[in-house]
Design an enzyme around this catalytic site. Structure first.
Site, PDB file in Angstrom:
ATOM      1  N   SER A  95      30.038  28.211 -19.686  1.00 39.02           N
ATOM      2  CA  SER A  95      29.132  29.063 -18.917  1.00 39.02           C
ATOM      3  C   SER A  95      29.911  29.741 -17.780  1.00 39.02           C
ATOM      4  O   SER A  95      30.855  30.468 -18.044  1.00 39.02           O
ATOM      5  CB  SER A  95      27.944  28.242 -18.406  1.00 39.02           C
ATOM      6  OG  SER A  95      26.868  29.066 -18.030  1.00 39.02           O
ATOM      7  N   HIS A 237      21.877  25.496 -24.675  1.00 43.49           N
ATOM      8  CA  HIS A 237      22.919  25.936 -23.756  1.00 43.49           C
ATOM      9  C   HIS A 237      23.871  24.805 -23.375  1.00 43.49           C
ATOM     10  O   HIS A 237      25.062  25.025 -23.190  1.00 43.49           O
ATOM     11  CB  HIS A 237      22.265  26.515 -22.500  1.00 43.49           C
ATOM     12  CG  HIS A 237      23.239  27.129 -21.547  1.00 43.49           C
ATOM     13  ND1 HIS A 237      24.050  28.202 -21.888  1.00 43.49           N
ATOM     14  CD2 HIS A 237      23.563  26.810 -20.261  1.00 43.49           C
ATOM     15  CE1 HIS A 237      24.826  28.522 -20.862  1.00 43.49           C
ATOM     16  NE2 HIS A 237      24.553  27.693 -19.867  1.00 43.49           N
TER      17      HIS A 237
END
Length: 275
Positions: A95, A237
């Protein structure tokens, strides 16, 4: 036992296996810390696992977190000198950490320092794509709600009841919120400056149900002149948390399959100061 690398408060090592052939330097997601990678070393004897130690968390909790990419990279690149233990190294970022790792490779290349043998990225589109959703400016309550939704996104075919949030977890999130907000500010206000693709192979790890990442290589193939490949894992995620062993095994296998890395001619000229 975790040891801080001598002379640098920017990195911490989780072990030095006698047979390690490569060091993997890891960069956490927004609000994350080196603890996210603490368990990785137990899954490999071929890799030495190291993590960045960023301001505003863990042993650096008293330092203000950084909100601007170049300032963060300034500190990190200083910690990468001299060449890491005389052996190859790779970078991994998730990320926000993927952006940080990418910009660090760019800086290393510009300075003529030894390049990593690979760049591993997950949970993030390539840097030429800006964040579709901006959340760093949200009020505390709304930001916490958004973070909870990201954290609970998983590979679910049937709706499931959300687990009850522990009071201790809620309090911890509120304590960490200034650091999380600073990290999100850094990632969401980042502006990509076009440049030549890196002479470093890129390997993309992606969650099959990650709502924050484009399909396929998510644009990362444009950022390498020597190849990009994708490995998909089930989950959302934060799929890495559920596939820790498999992720480490993938890194180890991918690095073993790379050809021996020789510095390109252009890199040699930079390092010697020739033009």
């Amino acid at each position: 036992m975790r040891q801080v690398r001598p002379g640098s408060r920017w990195f911490t090592s989780f072990g030095e296996p006698a047979g390690a052939v490569c060091e993997v330097v890891c960069f956490p997601h927004a609000g994350g810390a080196s603890a996210a990678f603490r368990g990785w070393q137990r899954h490999t004897a071929a890799l030495a696992v190291t993590s960045a130690r960023l301001p505003g968390r863990e042993g650096r909790i008293g330092e203000p977190p950084l909100r601007e990419m170049s300032a963060l990279v300034d500190g990190l690149v200083a910690g990468l000198r001299p060449p890491r233990a005389g052996r190859p190294y790779a970078l991994y970022g998730h990320s926000m950490g993927a952006l940080v790792a990418f910009e660090l490779v760019r800086r290393v290349w510009a300075l003529g320092l030894p390049l990593p043998v690979a760049l591993f990225v997950s949970g993030r589109d390539a840097p030429q794509y800006a964040d579709a959703e901006q959340v760093h400016h949200l009020p505390d309550g709304e930001l916490l709600d958004r973070l909870r939704k990201w954290d609970s996104t998983a590979d679910r075919e049937q709706p499931q009841e959300e687990p009850q949030e522990l009071p201790q977890y809620a309090e911890l999130m509120r304590l960490l919120l200034p650091t999380i907000r600073a990290d999100l500010t850094l990632a969401e206000t980042y502006r990509y400056v076009p440049g030549p693709p890196l002479p470093v192979p890129v390997r993309v790890l992606r969650g099959s149900h990650d709502p924050l990442v484009r399909p396929g290589h998510a644009g990362w193939a444009r950022q390498s002149s020597v190849g990009c490949a994708v490995r998909e894992f089930s989950g959302g995620h934060f799929f890495v948390q559920d596939h820790e062993r498999s992720v480490v095994e993938f890194l180890e296998t991918a690095l073993a399959g790379l050809p021996a890395q020789e510095p390109p001619e252009e890199y040699d000229r930079k390092e010697t100061g020739a033009r």
